[in-house]
Scaffold this active site. Structure first.
Site, mmCIF file in Angstrom:
data_model
loop_
_atom_site.group_PDB
_atom_site.id
_atom_site.type_symbol
_atom_site.label_atom_id
_atom_site.label_comp_id
_atom_site.label_asym_id
_atom_site.label_seq_id
_atom_site.Cartn_x
_atom_site.Cartn_y
_atom_site.Cartn_z
ATOM 1 N N TYR A 97 0.823 -1.216 0.000
ATOM 2 C CA TYR A 97 0.000 0.000 0.000
ATOM 3 C C TYR A 97 0.859 1.270 0.000
ATOM 4 O O TYR A 97 0.377 2.344 -0.315
ATOM 5 C CB TYR A 97 -0.940 0.031 1.215
ATOM 6 C CG TYR A 97 -2.038 -1.027 1.181
ATOM 7 C CD1 TYR A 97 -2.212 -1.854 0.088
ATOM 8 C CD2 TYR A 97 -2.893 -1.188 2.261
ATOM 9 C CE1 TYR A 97 -3.192 -2.822 0.057
ATOM 10 C CE2 TYR A 97 -3.896 -2.159 2.242
ATOM 11 C CZ TYR A 97 -4.032 -2.973 1.126
ATOM 12 O OH TYR A 97 -5.015 -3.930 1.110
ATOM 13 N N ASP A 145 -10.999 -8.764 7.554
ATOM 14 C CA ASP A 145 -12.407 -8.584 7.168
ATOM 15 C C ASP A 145 -13.113 -9.930 7.043
ATOM 16 O O ASP A 145 -14.276 -10.066 7.421
ATOM 17 C CB ASP A 145 -12.519 -7.827 5.835
ATOM 18 C CG ASP A 145 -12.621 -6.330 6.047
ATOM 19 O OD1 ASP A 145 -12.367 -5.880 7.191
ATOM 20 O OD2 ASP A 145 -12.943 -5.605 5.097
ATOM 21 N N LYS A 204 3.188 -15.379 1.309
ATOM 22 C CA LYS A 204 3.046 -15.969 -0.023
ATOM 23 C C LYS A 204 4.474 -16.249 -0.470
ATOM 24 O O LYS A 204 4.944 -15.759 -1.509
ATOM 25 C CB LYS A 204 2.308 -14.954 -0.932
ATOM 26 C CG LYS A 204 1.874 -15.487 -2.278
ATOM 27 C CD LYS A 204 0.724 -16.464 -2.218
ATOM 28 C CE LYS A 204 0.428 -17.026 -3.594
ATOM 29 N NZ LYS A 204 -0.467 -18.194 -3.580
ATOM 30 N N ASP A 221 -5.387 -7.014 5.730
ATOM 31 C CA ASP A 221 -6.585 -6.242 5.405
ATOM 32 C C ASP A 221 -7.706 -7.205 5.001
ATOM 33 O O ASP A 221 -8.836 -7.167 5.512
ATOM 34 C CB ASP A 221 -6.232 -5.303 4.233
ATOM 35 C CG ASP A 221 -7.311 -4.305 3.922
ATOM 36 O OD1 ASP A 221 -8.323 -4.277 4.645
ATOM 37 O OD2 ASP A 221 -7.152 -3.543 2.951
ATOM 38 N N ASP A 265 -3.506 -17.985 0.508
ATOM 39 C CA ASP A 265 -4.677 -18.612 -0.128
ATOM 40 C C ASP A 265 -5.214 -19.743 0.738
ATOM 41 O O ASP A 265 -6.429 -19.884 0.933
ATOM 42 C CB ASP A 265 -4.341 -19.098 -1.549
ATOM 43 C CG ASP A 265 -2.946 -19.682 -1.673
ATOM 44 O OD1 ASP A 265 -2.160 -19.571 -0.704
ATOM 45 O OD2 ASP A 265 -2.625 -20.267 -2.715
#
Ligand code: NAD
Length: 359
Positions: free
Chosen positions: A143, A253, A193, A249, A225
């Site tokens: 980000y 959620d 990852k 993030d 994943d």
């Protein structure tokens, strides 16, 4: 004396903050500490009063405080302002930056009394609730990495984001996650990852190195994943989840959604010197002023403040237990009410929790 900057903000912010303060006062009385509150304007309320979402006077109040208790900001009235002047962008992002709040702690707890609110089947939840803490890196990663932008090339436009993690950034967020695991069930799952991203190969290496400082904590690594699948397949396997900015993030959620009730979710954003505590929900303009908002997310955020900023773990636990008891007794605000039990308004819910905390 614990100094708290109180920023109620907009919409239901002031309503839920008032209840959290009731409960904090009850905890202070019972556990023998004192809290000094200083209130300041933030968000749309500050724009209306002085033309800026985060005025200097508010920063002055925050500078002097050990912790910030934040309600919510925003609403339709300010949506036509330029993006950087809007309440959320203009207040929350600068606060995170000002105090280097790099660690975002989001518990996703489903209390046994609210199992039916979860979109998961009871067979997956095993008739029990779950209690997961997601620790997300908040100030680095893709980000913020440079270069970043949309560039014109000969064959058309190109969108670029850059994922960078420095060793020191990984180490400091990992320490926060291990410390949190130490006061919970001592299990940490680090998300990465590492099969395709170099920044994540380093992430895995550094987290494993920091793990040596916390031999009591059981560490495992999961690809993002797989983590997204495991959260739905068997959320009870998790205690603390550690992730970088983007993966955290998304997964926080997802974990929040599994609890099924946005009015119940607290959060903390921590730096090395200050913490900001706020409910996950927004200012809920659709119900603002009606006195029906669920104050429990903010009350649970205040409990996190006692735990992480003021080292009052017993008082924090007492608040969390009071919330669980009230739910077990069948008290529900409108968002949780399913036709059974006793429906209560915002202030009645705050009174009930404060009363139990007082003992
Ligand atoms: P929201 O979280 O405010 O509301 C979503 C839905 O959940 C609404 O139906 C609302 O009534 C309900 N809800 C939320 N909190 C509740 C509570 N405590 N009790 C009962 N019901 C509750 O999200 P939104 O509608 O997308 O955003 C509204 C405004 O809040 C926008 O201006 C947005 O920018 C802002 N916002 C602020 C923050 C923040 O301050 N950190 C976070 C998210 C959204």
């Amino acid at each position: 004396m614990f100094k708290v900057a109180v920023l109620p903000g907009d919409g239901i912010g002031p309503e839920v903050i008032a209840e959290a303060i009731k409960v904090l006062n009850a905890a202070a009385e019972r556990f023998g500490f004192t809290i000094e509150y200083k209130e300041a304007l933030v968000g749309g309320a500050a724009i209306d009063a002085v033309g800026k979402a985060l005025p200097q006077e508010t920063l002055d109040v925050c500078n002097e405080a050990h912790a910030i208790l934040f309600g919510a900001v925003g609403g339709p009235k300010w949506e036509s302002l330029p993006p950087e002047e809007q309440p959320e962008r203009g207040a929350l992002l600068p606060l995170r930056k000002e105090y280097n709040l790099y660690a975002n702690l989001r518990p996703a707890i489903i209390f046994p009394a609210l199992l039916d609110s979860s979109p998961l089947k009871n067979s997956v939840l095993g008739g029990k609730g779950f209690d997961i803490l997601v620790v997300r890196e908040l100030t680095g990663g893709i980000y913020f990495g440079q270069p970043k932008g949309i560039y014109q090339e000969e064959d058309g436009r190109k969108g670029v984001d850059t994922m960078i993690y420095h060793e020191w950034e990984i180490a400091r967020i990992a320490r926060k996650a291990f410390e949190a695991a130490m006061v919970r069930n001592k299990r940490l799952t680090s998300i990465d990852k590492a099969n395709v991203l170099n920044s994540m190969v380093l992430w895995r290496e550094v987290v494993s190195e920091v793990a040596k400082e916390f031999p009591e904590v059981e560490l495992n690594h999961l690809l993002v994943d797989n983590a997204a699948m495991q959260l739905i397949r068997d959320p009870l396997q998790f205690d603390v989840i550690l992730a970088g900015n983007m993966f955290g993030d998304i997964l926080s959620d997802e974990a929040a959604m599994l609890t099924g009730s946005i009015g119940m979710l607290p959060s903390a954003s921590l730096g090395d010197f200050k913490g900001l505590y706020e409910p996950v929900h927004g200012s809920a303009p659709d119900i603002a002023g009606e006195g029906v908002a669920n104050p429990l997310a903010t009350i649970l955020s205040a409990a996190m403040m006692l735990r992480y900023s003021f080292r009052q773990g017993d008082a924090a636990k007492c608040i969390e237990k009071a919330v669980e008891d009230i739910l077990n007794e069948g008290y529900r605000t409108a968002d949780l009410y399913r036709g059974e039990g006793t429906k209560v308004n915002t202030s009645e819910m705050g009174d009930l929790v404060a009363e139990r905390v007082r003992g």
